[in-house]
Design a protein around this motif. Structure first.
Motif, PDB file in Angstrom:
ATOM      1  N   GLY A 138     -80.604 -41.086  41.941  1.00  0.00           N
ATOM      2  CA  GLY A 138     -79.174 -41.241  42.162  1.00  0.00           C
ATOM      3  C   GLY A 138     -78.314 -40.415  41.245  1.00  0.00           C
ATOM      4  N   THR A 139     -78.909 -39.813  40.210  1.00  0.00           N
ATOM      5  CA  THR A 139     -78.141 -38.950  39.304  1.00  0.00           C
ATOM      6  C   THR A 139     -77.542 -37.774  40.074  1.00  0.00           C
ATOM      7  N   THR A 140     -76.281 -37.493  39.812  1.00  0.00           N
ATOM      8  CA  THR A 140     -75.641 -36.334  40.449  1.00  0.00           C
ATOM      9  C   THR A 140     -75.930 -35.084  39.628  1.00  0.00           C
ATOM     10  N   VAL A 141     -76.559 -34.119  40.264  1.00  0.00           N
ATOM     11  CA  VAL A 141     -76.908 -32.856  39.621  1.00  0.00           C
ATOM     12  C   VAL A 141     -75.948 -31.783  40.114  1.00  0.00           C
TER      13      VAL A 141
ATOM     14  N   ALA B   5     -77.196 -35.557  44.827  1.00  0.00           N
ATOM     15  CA  ALA B   5     -77.733 -36.760  44.192  1.00  0.00           C
ATOM     16  C   ALA B   5     -79.249 -36.751  44.300  1.00  0.00           C
ATOM     17  N   VAL B   6     -79.924 -37.084  43.213  1.00  0.00           N
ATOM     18  CA  VAL B   6     -81.390 -37.111  43.205  1.00  0.00           C
ATOM     19  C   VAL B   6     -81.867 -38.186  44.178  1.00  0.00           C
ATOM     20  N   PRO B   7     -82.640 -37.826  45.204  1.00  0.00           N
ATOM     21  CA  PRO B   7     -83.046 -38.810  46.216  1.00  0.00           C
ATOM     22  C   PRO B   7     -84.101 -39.770  45.689  1.00  0.00           C
ATOM     23  N   SER B   8     -84.274 -40.886  46.399  1.00  0.00           N
ATOM     24  CA  SER B   8     -85.181 -41.940  45.940  1.00  0.00           C
ATOM     25  C   SER B   8     -86.636 -41.497  45.903  1.00  0.00           C
ATOM     26  N   SER B   9     -86.995 -40.492  46.696  1.00  0.00           N
ATOM     27  CA  SER B   9     -88.386 -40.021  46.734  1.00  0.00           C
ATOM     28  C   SER B   9     -88.653 -38.881  45.761  1.00  0.00           C
TER      29      SER B   9
END
Length: 650
Positions: free
Chosen positions: A129-132, A165-169
């Motif tokens: 979920g981190t926004t990169v 956003a870093v996806p859950s996978s």
């Protein structure tokens, strides 16, 4: 690395591609050169991107076999003898457009294919979920960012910035950016362990769904509540897990409960905070009534004698209704100063709504909206967070009853004997039912039936969907008490000095007990006992199956408001300005408090280790142990190193 005119230069950062400045190739034919009537007049646009189409205009295009940009073959379509549409491939850069037929060649003007450069990604590590943010040049939509193969659509903020956003996978590995038709590695992102939960606040016993990511692949992960290892789960091949059996301990005190997860092999860990908090959001605690808080675990028979005043609030006039507490906010209606929303822990005012004045209506909170009736006859729906008006309905007569909200419908009784149901969202009238006299009894709802009493001496059971009469019972006096529906039985008191128990569905009388004094307030029911205050200054405890009196305790005055039971303690207030805490098993007095004036219709609200009550002296008080403040107190997370896994878990 990039090449300009054969000279090699080093670039700083991660290069996805190079933006090329238009230049004329030294060895190319002059623009517009042609043989045998094949010619190029123009190429538009002169600056484009990979994957985009340019329009070539000229003459003699019917027999063109090839379109080339700097030795790179282009896909093209002949639109007419004077127009060709050509698409820029992934490796196109700069140069002059050349068209060729079997017998002729024509060269057009120089053009530039814009691609992109990446100078940085930030941050380079974080949880799911981190926004990169990817920065560089030449970005175009659409853009895709992948984290070790897990792709997500990026937001192209500008030609120099993409966010994703870093996806859950996702897992630790290379970041690749696809934009303008090409894909290049943009750096490495380290996925750190992270947690998410299905709810961030709730009472003890709340069951949670907890998900984790960024742990080791196929490893065992211990899940802790506070410092107790509650469960062991196994991650997937990408280091993720989802577990639906995490339970907030019944002993968890109001405040912050830290939930931790630690991988047994990787040592990776993550923590998040859960707020242990109960709500008393409607008069009866539940919409079915009963005035029993099963979550209270702070105040008990052993320590309730240590209660002291934590704070008080003066709204400016007498308070004749009970306090409602929801999501850390206390809602109070006063006789002439309107509705106030207070911080439940400190008593600080959040907002006021002066128009809602008078009456004995206790606010009800549901779906982020506060519902309350006024002595002037208006039912208000206000936004719980701000006090902004959502809707209001003037019912044409005074409202002393409290609203109850169930399944999206607000039910309320009025002084003219009308029971009304309104859509909770819009305020639209759903139905009305006319009783024979004023209604001071607040309705309760259970299994699709609305229960309430009237001054016409009847107790009513109405269909919640239509308002049709299911059954009614004629008592010997007005029914002011609020009913309680528990385990299929409805209990209530009456001005005929009797407490009744009926089969809630059929209306058949199970038992009645004449106490010798009017029962004005609502009863409380818990652990097989019915508790009621009466006009003879007593609090009674009755067997819920037979109605037999188990004990009675004398107070200093008429007990006209509802009683409350929580964790083995019964709380009751009387007209002689005293608030009592009694042992629920024996009736023994454990604690008393004397206010400046009487507690008329003010029933105690007991939640999160705090007792709230208003009185005729124009004050709302909150009592906690030793006068201290409980509630949502933030505490530091336990050190991961201090956590000890339960090796017996499988």
């Amino acid at each position: 690395m990039s090449i300009f005119g054969g000279t090699r230069t080093r670039t700083v950062g991660v290069v996805l591609a190079v933006a090329i400045v238009a230049t004329t190739l030294a060895d190319a034919p002059a623009a517009g050169a042609a043989t045998k009537s094949l010619s190029i007049k123009a190429v538009t646009p002169a600056h484009t991107s990979v994957g985009r189409t340019v329009q070539i205009t000229g003459a003699g295009f019917k027999k063109v076999k090839h379109v080339v940009l700097a030795h790179t073959q282009l896909h093209f379509r002949i639109l007419s003898a004077s127009r060709i549409a050509a698409t820029m491939p992934a490796h196109a850069t700069k140069g002059q457009i050349v068209v060729k037929s079997t017998t002729a060649t024509a060269t057009g003007p120089a053009m530039v294919v814009n691609t992109a450069t990446v100078t940085s990604i930030s941050p380079t590590s974080g949880g799911i979920g981190t926004t990169v943010t990817v920065t560089g040049t030449g970005f175009t939509s659409p853009a895709t960012v992948s984290f070790n193969g897990a792709s997500v659509t990026g937001t192209v903020v500008s030609s120099t910035k993409i966010t994703a956003a870093v996806p859950s996978s996702a897992s630790t590995g290379p970041v690749k950016v696809t934009s303008a038709g090409s894909t290049v590695t943009a750096g490495t992102f380290t996925v750190t362990a992270s947690l998410s939960i299905s709810a961030t606040a709730g009472p003890p016993g709340t069951s949670l769904i907890i998900a984790g990511a960024g742990f080791g692949a196929n490893e065992a992960v211990d899940l802790y509540t506070a410092t107790t290892d509650q469960a062991l789960v196994t991650t997937s091949s990408t280091g993720t897990f989802k577990y639906s059996g995490l339970v907030v301990p019944a002993s968890a005190q109001p405040g912050t409960l830290w939930i931790s997860a630690e991988g047994r092999h990787s040592g990776l860990a993550a923590q998040l905070a859960f707020t242990v908090r109960s709500d008393w959001s409607t008069l009866g605690f539940k919409v079915s009534g009963g005035r029993s808080n099963p979550y209270e675990n702070t105040l008990n028979t052993a320590n309730v004698g240590g209660l002291g005043q934590a704070w008080s609030y003066s709204p400016g006039s007498a308070v004749e209704s009970s306090v409602t507490v929801a999501a850390g906010v206390a809602y109070v209606l006063s006789v002439s100063s309107g509705l106030s929303a207070l911080d439940a822990t400190t008593g600080a005012v959040k907002w006021t709504y002066p128009a809602a004045v008078g009456g004995n209506s206790t606010p009800a909170v549901a779906g982020g909206v506060v519902y309350v009736g006024s002595g002037g006859g208006t039912l208000y729906a206000l936004k719980a967070s701000t006090g902004a008006l959502v809707w209001s309905k003037n019912l044409g007569t005074g409202i002393d009853a409290s609203p109850v909200v169930s399944d999206g419908v607000v039910f309320i009784g009025t002084a003219n004997g009308t029971v009304s149901a309104f859509n909770a969202t819009t305020g639209a009238l759903v139905w009305t039912y006319a009783a024979g006299a004023a209604i001071y009894s607040s309705p309760m709802v259970s299994n699709g039936i609305v229960y309430l009493g009237s001054q016409d001496d009847y107790f009513y059971a109405l269909n919640a969907a239509t308002g049709a009469l299911d059954w009614r019972y004629l008592t010997g006096g007005g029914v002011e008490g609020v009913p309680a529906v528990v385990n299929g039985v409805v209990y209530f008191g009456s001005d005929d000095q009797t407490v009744y128990a009926f089969n809630a569905l059929t209306g058949s009388l199970l038992w009645s007990d004449n106490l010798g004094a009017n029962v004005y307030g609502s009863v409380a029911v818990a652990n097989g006992v019915v508790y009621a205050g009466a006009g003879d200054s007593h609090v009674y405890a009755l067997n819920d199956t037979t109605g037999a009196t188990l004990w009675s305790t004398t107070t200093s005055g008429l007990v006209g408001a509802a009683v409350t039971v929580a964790n083995g303690v019964v709380y009751a207030a009387n007209y002689a300005d005293q608030l009592y805490a009694l042992n629920a098993t024996s009736g023994a007095i454990l604690w008393t408090y004397t206010a400046g004036e009487a507690f008329f219709f003010d029933a105690p609200t007991v939640v999160n280790g705090t007792v709230y009550i208003g009185s005729e002296d124009g004050r709302v008080r909150a009592f906690t142990l030793a006068g201290g403040v409980t509630g949502d107190v933030r505490t530091a997370a336990p050190s991961v190193r201090s956590l000890r896994p339960n090796l017996a878990l499988r």
